[in-house]
Design a protein around this motif. Structure first.
Motif, PDB file in Angstrom:
ATOM      1  N   PHE A  88       1.725   8.570   9.034  1.00 18.93           N
ATOM      2  CA  PHE A  88       1.733   8.920   7.614  1.00 18.93           C
ATOM      3  C   PHE A  88       2.380   7.816   6.784  1.00 18.93           C
ATOM      4  O   PHE A  88       3.482   7.364   7.077  1.00 18.93           O
TER       5      PHE A  88
ATOM      6  N   PHE B   4       7.813   7.559  -4.060  1.00 11.52           N
ATOM      7  CA  PHE B   4       7.603   8.306  -2.813  1.00 11.52           C
ATOM      8  C   PHE B   4       7.316   7.351  -1.659  1.00 11.52           C
ATOM      9  O   PHE B   4       6.463   6.476  -1.757  1.00 11.52           O
ATOM     10  N   GLU B   5       8.079   7.507  -0.578  1.00  7.98           N
ATOM     11  CA  GLU B   5       7.849   6.721   0.643  1.00  7.98           C
ATOM     12  C   GLU B   5       8.009   7.642   1.837  1.00  7.98           C
ATOM     13  O   GLU B   5       8.824   8.566   1.808  1.00  7.98           O
ATOM     14  N   SER B   6       7.273   7.379   2.904  1.00  8.80           N
ATOM     15  CA  SER B   6       7.402   8.218   4.091  1.00  8.80           C
ATOM     16  C   SER B   6       8.777   8.026   4.724  1.00  8.80           C
ATOM     17  O   SER B   6       9.407   6.977   4.590  1.00  8.80           O
ATOM     18  N   GLY B   7       9.250   9.086   5.391  1.00 11.02           N
ATOM     19  CA  GLY B   7      10.510   8.999   6.126  1.00 11.02           C
ATOM     20  C   GLY B   7      11.729   9.431   5.333  1.00 11.02           C
ATOM     21  O   GLY B   7      12.834   9.410   5.859  1.00 11.02           O
ATOM     22  N   ASN B   8      11.540   9.808   4.067  1.00 11.86           N
ATOM     23  CA  ASN B   8      12.688  10.196   3.246  1.00 11.86           C
ATOM     24  C   ASN B   8      12.584  11.645   2.778  1.00 11.86           C
ATOM     25  O   ASN B   8      11.539  12.270   2.902  1.00 11.86           O
ATOM     26  N   LEU B   9      13.695  12.141   2.212  1.00 11.10           N
ATOM     27  CA  LEU B   9      13.734  13.479   1.619  1.00 11.10           C
ATOM     28  C   LEU B   9      13.661  13.343   0.104  1.00 11.10           C
ATOM     29  O   LEU B   9      14.412  12.579  -0.490  1.00 11.10           O
ATOM     30  N   PHE B  10      12.733  14.084  -0.499  1.00 16.68           N
ATOM     31  CA  PHE B  10      12.598  14.070  -1.953  1.00 16.68           C
ATOM     32  C   PHE B  10      12.767  15.490  -2.483  1.00 16.68           C
ATOM     33  O   PHE B  10      12.225  16.433  -1.917  1.00 16.68           O
TER      34      PHE B  10
ATOM     35  N   LYS C 125       0.825   5.131  -7.219  1.00 17.90           N
ATOM     36  CA  LYS C 125       0.153   5.424  -5.951  1.00 17.90           C
ATOM     37  C   LYS C 125      -0.080   6.927  -5.835  1.00 17.90           C
ATOM     38  O   LYS C 125       0.712   7.719  -6.332  1.00 17.90           O
ATOM     39  N   ILE C 126      -1.145   7.295  -5.159  1.00 17.66           N
ATOM     40  CA  ILE C 126      -1.383   8.703  -4.861  1.00 17.66           C
ATOM     41  C   ILE C 126      -1.504   8.861  -3.345  1.00 17.66           C
ATOM     42  O   ILE C 126      -2.261   8.138  -2.701  1.00 17.66           O
ATOM     43  N   SER C 127      -0.727   9.778  -2.773  1.00 17.78           N
ATOM     44  CA  SER C 127      -0.856  10.114  -1.356  1.00 17.78           C
ATOM     45  C   SER C 127      -1.515  11.482  -1.293  1.00 17.78           C
ATOM     46  O   SER C 127      -1.162  12.373  -2.063  1.00 17.78           O
TER      47      SER C 127
ATOM     48  N   ILE D 272       6.309  12.616  -7.746  1.00 20.48           N
ATOM     49  CA  ILE D 272       7.527  12.112  -7.107  1.00 20.48           C
ATOM     50  C   ILE D 272       7.620  10.608  -7.309  1.00 20.48           C
ATOM     51  O   ILE D 272       6.733   9.866  -6.881  1.00 20.48           O
TER      52      ILE D 272
ATOM     53  N   SER E  47       2.656   6.470   2.436  1.00 19.73           N
ATOM     54  CA  SER E  47       2.324   6.806   1.055  1.00 19.73           C
ATOM     55  C   SER E  47       1.134   5.970   0.587  1.00 19.73           C
ATOM     56  O   SER E  47       0.911   4.865   1.074  1.00 19.73           O
ATOM     57  N   GLY E  48       0.364   6.517  -0.333  1.00 18.82           N
ATOM     58  CA  GLY E  48      -0.746   5.792  -0.944  1.00 18.82           C
ATOM     59  C   GLY E  48      -2.072   5.993  -0.253  1.00 18.82           C
ATOM     60  O   GLY E  48      -3.090   5.443  -0.680  1.00 18.82           O
ATOM     61  N   ASN E  49      -2.095   6.798   0.816  1.00 15.97           N
ATOM     62  CA  ASN E  49      -3.355   6.997   1.545  1.00 15.97           C
ATOM     63  C   ASN E  49      -3.780   8.466   1.551  1.00 15.97           C
ATOM     64  O   ASN E  49      -3.016   9.343   1.182  1.00 15.97           O
TER      65      ASN E  49
ATOM     66  N   LYS F  74       8.919   9.788  12.388  1.00 11.49           N
ATOM     67  CA  LYS F  74       9.526   9.886  11.060  1.00 11.49           C
ATOM     68  C   LYS F  74       9.227  11.257  10.471  1.00 11.49           C
ATOM     69  O   LYS F  74       8.171  11.844  10.724  1.00 11.49           O
ATOM     70  N   ILE F  75      10.147  11.753   9.666  1.00 13.49           N
ATOM     71  CA  ILE F  75       9.910  12.995   8.941  1.00 13.49           C
ATOM     72  C   ILE F  75      10.059  12.711   7.449  1.00 13.49           C
ATOM     73  O   ILE F  75      11.069  12.137   7.019  1.00 13.49           O
ATOM     74  N   SER F  76       9.034  13.082   6.663  1.00 15.13           N
ATOM     75  CA  SER F  76       9.130  12.988   5.212  1.00 15.13           C
ATOM     76  C   SER F  76       9.282  14.408   4.682  1.00 15.13           C
ATOM     77  O   SER F  76       8.591  15.307   5.151  1.00 15.13           O
ATOM     78  N   GLU F  77      10.180  14.599   3.736  1.00 11.86           N
ATOM     79  CA  GLU F  77      10.409  15.957   3.240  1.00 11.86           C
ATOM     80  C   GLU F  77      10.275  16.036   1.732  1.00 11.86           C
ATOM     81  O   GLU F  77      10.721  15.148   1.008  1.00 11.86           O
ATOM     82  N   ILE F  78       9.658  17.129   1.269  1.00 12.10           N
ATOM     83  CA  ILE F  78       9.597  17.425  -0.161  1.00 12.10           C
ATOM     84  C   ILE F  78      10.159  18.832  -0.347  1.00 12.10           C
ATOM     85  O   ILE F  78       9.586  19.800   0.158  1.00 12.10           O
ATOM     86  N   ASN F  79      11.285  18.935  -1.020  1.00 11.87           N
ATOM     87  CA  ASN F  79      11.923  20.241  -1.239  1.00 11.87           C
ATOM     88  C   ASN F  79      11.884  20.595  -2.719  1.00 11.87           C
ATOM     89  O   ASN F  79      12.329  19.794  -3.550  1.00 11.87           O
TER      90      ASN F  79
ATOM     91  N   PHE G 230       2.292  17.156  -6.667  1.00  9.28           N
ATOM     92  CA  PHE G 230       3.733  16.919  -6.741  1.00  9.28           C
ATOM     93  C   PHE G 230       3.923  15.542  -7.365  1.00  9.28           C
ATOM     94  O   PHE G 230       3.354  14.564  -6.883  1.00  9.28           O
TER      95      PHE G 230
ATOM     96  N   ILE H 285       0.380  13.777  -3.840  1.00  9.74           N
ATOM     97  CA  ILE H 285       1.717  13.340  -4.220  1.00  9.74           C
ATOM     98  C   ILE H 285       1.518  12.139  -5.136  1.00  9.74           C
ATOM     99  O   ILE H 285       1.050  11.080  -4.707  1.00  9.74           O
TER     100      ILE H 285
END
Lengths: 320, 320
Positions: B23, A23-29, A107-109, A20, B25-27, B107-112, A18, A100
């Motif tokens: 969780f 990209f950061e944790s805790g958000n909707l993408f 960055k790659i997650s 994105i 990002s980047g890991n 936290k919730i991260s979402e990818i739609n 994906f 991601i």
């Protein structure tokens, strides 16, 4: 022979990408552009089959697939020219490697799942089918990780059958199953997978001397060609005749380096199937294929012409 | 009738959950426990079919499915008791809703992803099948978002056919297609989906008075029951006879609140199919089903006994 290559991937994966931005944790993408979402069959044996299929190499692909993810891999592979599938089915889900990719923050997650548990019966079933598939090919590639519950002697056992029948054998892996195969039934072409561990046969690979020493040990165990990636853009190649350092002389987009190890092995397989056993030349072709593949994001080497042209993009220095 | 419910989900999704502690990002994260990875068919119509299937409600499920993700949904649903599928197939991939749940950082991260493009022909094909499916049921639920290229009058059009045939009609959605259906062919049971927007029929829903006013507008347009979630643990219910505030009186694990809207609608559908048209009682049963469903992470309401017991877990206050 009916096929060129028997390609074994005990623990295949569905590789998902994906793209994105930020990209950061805790958000909707939201992914509004389908080209920012990609899924391809993966695992080191499958990758070599995919990459060489374009160039006409026909392969039988074996290993274990399970669940919905396994079905996606099966369906995708069934639609690819020159690829035949002969997987054993299990109930648990095949693993996924989710990446991601954030091109803005560079960055790659990654989220990697585990893969299915392999029951003894399935293992026996696999072995039976593997032995009959050996009759259909001259070249056997066994690569990648093994599911945790499979005995670490399993790679060695598979190579022993292939070697008894005089097949040309290839392995790219790392870990105890890799070490045991080298010691007990060493395949002819070996590429340690140094991305996750630099410990091979008890040696820590740091200096060029470490690489050369380990390469020679693998040659002594029976290999004819050993290729070890050295830093990011170099490879150390060892044969019975000596050791060489290959170094890329052109800038490479680092985001395209993913999978160049598989491309290197694919080039070697393609060369040997078509031209026979000139190991140093095979390694040069592998390096050219790896360089050529960096022009693509998908699992593609490029045309024969592109690979040929890539032979000028690296230097070769004798180092042992 | 052959089935209880015709359930329309124009834009289904595969709902994926990964539970990953800390969780970021980047890991690289590994999922070593299969129970930390889950996939279920989703989309508001499908969710109601899944939740009521356990309680014996038989449903035909329609909408559009595409690609590998669509196949996963098709296969999963084919294996569920009381569910019949009748989807139209398109070539592009069905959307995925990926949730990465971090129970440590809460936290919730979402990818739609987006879902497939629907061609005019596929839409005509759908409409033809929808009309014949109407003959097999008494209850018609049309819920969720519409693919961007479908005319916003489409929900209204679908409800017009169902109403002409005297079906009991249900809708949970938000947006111009929702507003137009209310204005032109208002279904009998309406639940605005207030998670993404609090704007309904041009009104901004903030105070209880806003809710009551809008609820009465929808009743005037032809609905018999309107349910609107109010803050996190309340619901405002409007019928021809008045308005009520339902408030949860027990603490609820907030991480289990996801999907309670679908559970509420499922409870209403189940009540009306089995007990007929006592709308306030239907709404109470919906609230009890929503409360009961918070005991489960999966799309499950609980047994009839559990739902019955949940009737004591909320208060009811007449507010208009």
């Amino acid at each position: 022979m009916e096929y060129n290559l028997l390609s074994v991937t005990l623990n295949p994966s569905l590789d998902r990408e994906f793209v994105i931005e930020n990209f950061e944790s805790g958000n909707l993408f939201r992914i509004n552009n389908p080209s920012n979402s990609n899924m391809e069959p993966g695992g080191k044996g499958i990758n070599v089959s995919l990459m060489t299929s374009d160039l006409g190499v026909t392969s039988i692909n074996m290993g274990f697939l399970g669940g919905f993810i396994g079905n996606v891999i099966q369906t995708k592979m069934s639609n690819i020219k020159n690829i035949t599938t002969n997987f054993i089915y299990c109930t648990e889900e095949t693993r996924e490697n989710i990446e991601i990719i954030d091109p803005v923050q560079n960055k790659i997650s990654e989220i990697n799942s585990m893969g299915p548990f392999i029951h003894d019966e399935d293992l026996k079933h696999f072995l039976k089918r593997y032995k009959s598939a050996l009759n259909l090919v001259d070249h056997v590639l066994i690569s990648g990780s093994i599911p945790p519950d499979i005995p670490i002697s399993f790679y060695s056992e598979l190579f022993s059958y292939a070697k008894k029948q005089g097949k040309t054998t290839y392995m790219e892996a790392v870990g105890p199953h890799f070490d045991e195969a080298i010691r007990e039934n060493c395949p002819m072409i070996v590429r340690p997978d140094l991305r996750k561990s630099s410990r091979i046969l008890g040696n820590n690979l740091e200096t060029p001397e470490d690489y050369i020493k380990t390469g020679k040990e693998i040659i002594k165990a029976g290999a004819r060609l050993v290729v070890m990636s050295y830093h990011v853009v170099g490879d150390i190649v060892v044969t019975e005749d000596g050791a060489w350092l290959f170094t890329a002389t052109e800038d490479i987009d680092r985001s395209h380096l993913f999978g160049t190890g598989d491309a290197f092995m694919s080039g070697i397989v393609y060369y040997i199937i078509n031209n026979g056993f000139d190991y140093l030349e095979a390694a040069k072709y592998g390096m050219a294929a790896a360089m050529s593949s960096t022009n693509y994001i998908a699992k593609i080497l490029g045309t024969e012409e592109e690979i040929e042209r890539s032979k000028t993009k690296f230097s070769i220095e004798r180092i042992g």
